[in-house]
Design a protein around this motif. Structure first.
Motif, mmCIF file in Angstrom:
data_model
loop_
_atom_site.group_PDB
_atom_site.id
_atom_site.type_symbol
_atom_site.label_atom_id
_atom_site.label_comp_id
_atom_site.label_asym_id
_atom_site.label_seq_id
_atom_site.Cartn_x
_atom_site.Cartn_y
_atom_site.Cartn_z
ATOM 1 N N VAL A 1 8.454 -10.655 6.309
ATOM 2 C CA VAL A 1 8.467 -9.450 5.763
ATOM 3 C C VAL A 1 8.132 -9.171 4.962
ATOM 4 N N GLN A 2 7.182 -8.253 3.272
ATOM 5 C CA GLN A 2 7.223 -8.499 2.207
ATOM 6 C C GLN A 2 7.129 -7.138 1.870
ATOM 7 N N LYS A 3 7.574 -6.487 0.452
ATOM 8 C CA LYS A 3 7.218 -5.057 -0.293
ATOM 9 C C LYS A 3 6.223 -5.722 -0.873
ATOM 10 N N ASP A 4 5.493 -4.318 -1.165
ATOM 11 C CA ASP A 4 3.847 -4.559 -2.065
ATOM 12 C C ASP A 4 5.245 -3.582 -3.295
ATOM 13 N N TRP A 5 3.713 -3.065 -4.438
ATOM 14 C CA TRP A 5 4.366 -3.381 -5.876
ATOM 15 C C TRP A 5 4.828 -1.432 -5.779
ATOM 16 N N ASP A 6 3.953 -0.957 -4.796
ATOM 17 C CA ASP A 6 4.575 0.510 -4.547
ATOM 18 C C ASP A 6 5.869 0.801 -3.462
ATOM 19 N N CYS B 1 4.308 -18.018 5.816
ATOM 20 C CA CYS B 1 4.115 -16.706 5.677
ATOM 21 C C CYS B 1 3.854 -16.631 4.052
ATOM 22 N N LYS B 2 3.143 -17.587 2.938
ATOM 23 C CA LYS B 2 2.896 -17.842 1.331
ATOM 24 C C LYS B 2 2.133 -16.917 1.756
ATOM 25 N N LEU B 3 0.406 -17.180 2.567
ATOM 26 C CA LEU B 3 -0.315 -17.055 1.760
ATOM 27 C C LEU B 3 0.082 -14.874 1.809
ATOM 28 N N ILE B 4 0.328 -14.832 2.835
ATOM 29 C CA ILE B 4 0.441 -13.480 3.366
ATOM 30 C C ILE B 4 1.408 -12.765 2.177
ATOM 31 N N ASP B 5 2.127 -13.271 2.063
ATOM 32 C CA ASP B 5 3.289 -12.823 0.802
ATOM 33 C C ASP B 5 2.816 -12.660 -0.110
ATOM 34 N N ALA B 6 1.948 -13.305 -0.707
ATOM 35 C CA ALA B 6 1.548 -13.930 -2.349
ATOM 36 C C ALA B 6 -0.135 -12.411 -2.437
ATOM 37 N N ALA B 7 -0.490 -12.008 -1.481
ATOM 38 C CA ALA B 7 -1.489 -11.280 -1.458
ATOM 39 C C ALA B 7 -0.325 -9.470 -1.710
ATOM 40 N N LEU B 8 0.308 -9.097 -0.550
ATOM 41 C CA LEU B 8 1.240 -8.336 -0.814
ATOM 42 C C LEU B 8 1.905 -8.185 -2.279
ATOM 43 N N ASP B 9 2.192 -8.949 -2.601
ATOM 44 C CA ASP B 9 2.801 -8.658 -3.649
ATOM 45 C C ASP B 9 1.659 -8.220 -4.824
ATOM 46 N N GLY B 10 1.736 -7.255 -4.771
ATOM 47 C CA GLY B 10 0.381 -6.587 -5.796
ATOM 48 C C GLY B 10 0.825 -5.028 -4.584
ATOM 49 N N PRO C 1 -2.495 -2.412 -3.036
ATOM 50 C CA PRO C 1 -3.338 -3.033 -2.436
ATOM 51 C C PRO C 1 -4.003 -2.356 -3.202
ATOM 52 N N ASP C 2 -5.574 -3.182 -2.500
ATOM 53 C CA ASP C 2 -7.123 -3.257 -3.092
ATOM 54 C C ASP C 2 -7.836 -2.631 -2.623
ATOM 55 N N LYS C 3 -7.601 -2.274 -1.655
ATOM 56 C CA LYS C 3 -8.554 -1.137 -1.034
ATOM 57 C C LYS C 3 -7.225 -0.798 0.572
ATOM 58 N N TRP C 4 -8.001 1.045 0.504
ATOM 59 C CA TRP C 4 -7.506 1.917 1.818
ATOM 60 C C TRP C 4 -8.194 2.481 2.287
ATOM 61 N N SER C 5 -7.610 3.441 3.216
ATOM 62 C CA SER C 5 -8.215 4.352 4.113
ATOM 63 C C SER C 5 -7.875 5.335 4.913
ATOM 64 N N ASP C 6 -8.500 6.023 5.241
ATOM 65 C CA ASP C 6 -7.079 6.590 6.671
ATOM 66 C C ASP C 6 -5.600 7.202 5.814
ATOM 67 N N GLN C 7 -5.932 7.956 4.748
ATOM 68 C CA GLN C 7 -4.503 8.591 4.189
ATOM 69 C C GLN C 7 -3.699 7.581 3.348
ATOM 70 N N HIS C 8 -4.043 6.147 3.156
ATOM 71 C CA HIS C 8 -3.312 4.866 2.962
ATOM 72 C C HIS C 8 -2.584 4.657 4.172
ATOM 73 N N ARG C 9 -2.528 4.381 5.618
ATOM 74 C CA ARG C 9 -3.065 4.132 6.687
ATOM 75 C C ARG C 9 -3.126 2.767 6.933
ATOM 76 N N ASN C 10 -4.765 2.520 6.615
ATOM 77 C CA ASN C 10 -5.090 1.046 6.965
ATOM 78 C C ASN C 10 -5.108 0.593 5.903
ATOM 79 N N LEU C 11 -4.797 -1.070 5.167
ATOM 80 C CA LEU C 11 -4.393 -1.487 3.245
ATOM 81 C C LEU C 11 -5.269 -1.692 3.779
ATOM 82 N N GLU C 12 -5.467 -2.733 2.659
ATOM 83 C CA GLU C 12 -6.238 -4.387 2.557
ATOM 84 C C GLU C 12 -5.932 -5.120 1.007
ATOM 85 N N TYR C 13 -5.449 -6.249 0.827
ATOM 86 C CA TYR C 13 -4.309 -6.551 0.347
ATOM 87 C C TYR C 13 -5.251 -7.542 0.003
ATOM 88 N N TRP C 14 -5.701 -8.269 -1.410
ATOM 89 C CA TRP C 14 -6.682 -9.558 -1.616
ATOM 90 C C TRP C 14 -5.935 -10.274 -2.373
#
Length: 148
Positions: free
Chosen positions: A38-43, A70-79, A81-94
């Motif tokens: 589990v990770q929390k993003d900056w929002d 989980c390191k790779l996933i945690d690193a991306a989610l520590d920020g 979202p770089d891309k979002w759609s569908d009222q912020h329901r589909n998110l991409e972290y790079w």
């Protein structure tokens, strides 16, 4: 000459005890909703990576994409979202991983909603979210082992 209109009514017989479901209703898929990480993003979004199955979650991304921690996933989610759609329901972290002068860019896709787009998967609990659907390294079939 007189014209006659005809009305044809098509019927389908359904045996007693059988419940008919609309053709548009997707069958529920079985998946393990336990949280691997589990990770929390900056929002402040709490984003789980669920164990899942071969279609989404940890089981989907760990084998085919060679992500073993989980390191790779945690690193991306520590920020944010770089891309979002569908009222912020589909998110991409790079993100990018660098090791001994080598670099690989990676993507983590998140469904931040109670259900998937096709309604096949539902997160547990009143406020549960589907979470990480997949993660992969761009431009390669599998992530290099050093990202783990």
């Amino acid at each position: 000459m007189r014209k006659v209109a005809a009305i044809v009514i098509a019927t389908t017989l359904i045996p007693l005890g059988v419940v008919a479901t609309p053709a548009s209703a997707a069958p529920r898929a079985s998946w393990n909703t336990d949280e691997k990480c589990v990770q929390k993003d900056w929002d402040g979004r709490r984003i789980p990576t669920r164990v899942g199955n071969s279609e989404l979650g940890w089981r989907h991304l760990s084998g085919p994409h060679n992500i073993k921690t989980c390191k790779l996933i945690d690193a991306a989610l520590d920020g944010k979202p770089d891309k979002w759609s569908d009222q912020h329901r589909n998110l991409e972290y790079w993100g990018s991983a660098i090791h001994n002068g080598r670099q690989v860019d990676f993507v983590v896709k998140v469904r931040y909603a109670k259900k998937t787009d096709d309604d096949r998967y539902t997160a547990p609990g009143r406020k549960g979210k589907i979470g990480v659907i997949t993660a992969y390294c761009r431009g390669v079939t599998k992530c290099p082992s050093w990202v783990n």
